[in-house]
Write an enzyme that holds these catalytic residues in place. Structure first.
Site: not given
Ligand code: TYM
Length: 332
Positions: A114, A196, A199
């Protein structure tokens, strides 16, 4: 709550709820709910680690409440609630941060990923994110935490923090177990099956539970596969096809071998078309129920109010114990 064990999990209302969230997490909540006393959170505080549009975050929180129910969770027997409505999460998180090491938080792969993705906003919340997650789980003395594979490391850290705390102060926290089924714990991106499904990526890379049926068919038609035409489960060499077979096997509730058999002799075009129909038929009743629930916002709001109170009263018991153990003065 009565004598059943406690199950806890949460989802961030930070974007569309994807087929990955559904297969990796929600469908397992539905499978397990009757055997446990369950709490399911909208993890809105976690969502703040990435900059959100306030109105969108608010809207997605109530949408996720409706989606949990539309996917099959019983709103009467489970505590479906919003994390920020229970201040004890933030309070316990502070205490636990004093029992968490910089080194172990820095090793979290999701923090590293992130930070790379949001290089202009590597905030302290992104770093202490797993401590808040540990607080979520430990506040309710949870026994079981069903999550996808990407949360495994955070769960291990939760266990480490709990064990560390218990080692100093006695048995304060239940040590939770994860529930992470192998094949379906990581549904991959349709555009890049080595990543993966997430969203926070390009909408064409994921299927949202609220996508139109045309979009679902279009996205699956374009899903990346490979150049040979063999339909078999081989994640290393055929990640795209294997991902489609995983989706099929999860939604049809059949083994991977059966999924392979169902497509033997067929081509990729047919594979994608058939899977699109399976996805559409699975999502159709969910959307119908969701649309109904979203027409009664007052009901959803009342549910959140009642459940915030229920969650607070459980959480406060653990928090009081923790405050006492660490030596915070209690008003008599
Ligand atoms: P979040 O919101 O990223 O994802 C929610 C759940 O969906 C799973 N998941 C997937 N499973 C399979 N394939 C995928 N592609 C996929 N993408 C997501 C996640 O593993 C997760 O189970 N930190 C958590 C939310 C949270 C939480 C908690 C979870 C906050 N507090 C306490 C459990 C217990 C998160 O960001 O999940």
């Amino acid at each position: 709550m009565e004598t059943k064990k406690i199950l806890y999990s949460g989802i961030q209302p930070s974007g569309a709820i994807t087929l990955g969230n559904y297969i990796g997490a929600i469908s397992n909540f539905v499978k397990l709910e009757s055997q446990y006393n369950c709490l399911f959170a909208m993890a809105d505080l976690h969502a703040l680690t990435v900059r959100q549009v306030p109105a969108d975050l608010r809207a997605r929180t109530i949408q996720l409440t409706a989606l949990y129910i539309a996917c099959g969770l019983n709103p009467e027997n489970n505590i479906i609630y919003c994390q920020s409505h229970v201040p004890q999460h933030a309070e316990l998180s502070w205490i636990l941060s004093c029992f968490s090491y910089m080194g172990e938080l820095g090793r979290m792969t999701q923090f590293k990923a992130k930070s790379e993705k949001n290089s202009e906003n590597i905030n302290a919340g992104l770093f202490t994110y797993p401590v808040l997650m540990a607080a979520d789980i430990l506040l309710y003395q949870s026994d079981l935490v069903p999550v996808g594979a990407d949360q495994k490391q955070h769960l291990e850290l939760t266990r480490d923090i709990a064990q560390r705390f218990n080692g100093i102060y006695g048995d304060v926290f239940t040590i939770p177990d994860g529930y992470i089924p192998k094949v379906t714990a990581k549904i991959m991106s349709l555009m890049d099956p080595l990543k993966k499904m997430s969203k926070s990526d390009d909408p064409d890379s994921y299927i949202s539970l609220l996508d139109s049926f045309d979009d679902i068919r279009r996205k699956l038609k374009r899903a990346v596969t490979d150049s040979d035409a063999d339909i078999r489960f081989d994640p290393e060499n055929k990640p795209g096809v294997s991902n489609l077979l995983s989706i099929y096997s999860a939604l049809k509730n059949v083994s991977i071998e059966e999924a392979e058999k169902d497509f033997s002799g067929k081509g990729y075009g047919e594979l994608k078309k058939d899977i699109a129909e399976v996805v559409v038929e699975h999502i159709r009743p969910i959307q119908e129920k969701y649309n109904m629930l979203m027409q009664d916002k007052a009901y959803l709001n009342d549910l959140l109010k009642t459940n915030a109170e229920k969650a607070q009263s459980i959480a406060q018991k653990t928090l009081r114990k923790v405050y006492k153990k660490v030596g915070l003065y209690q008003i008599k």
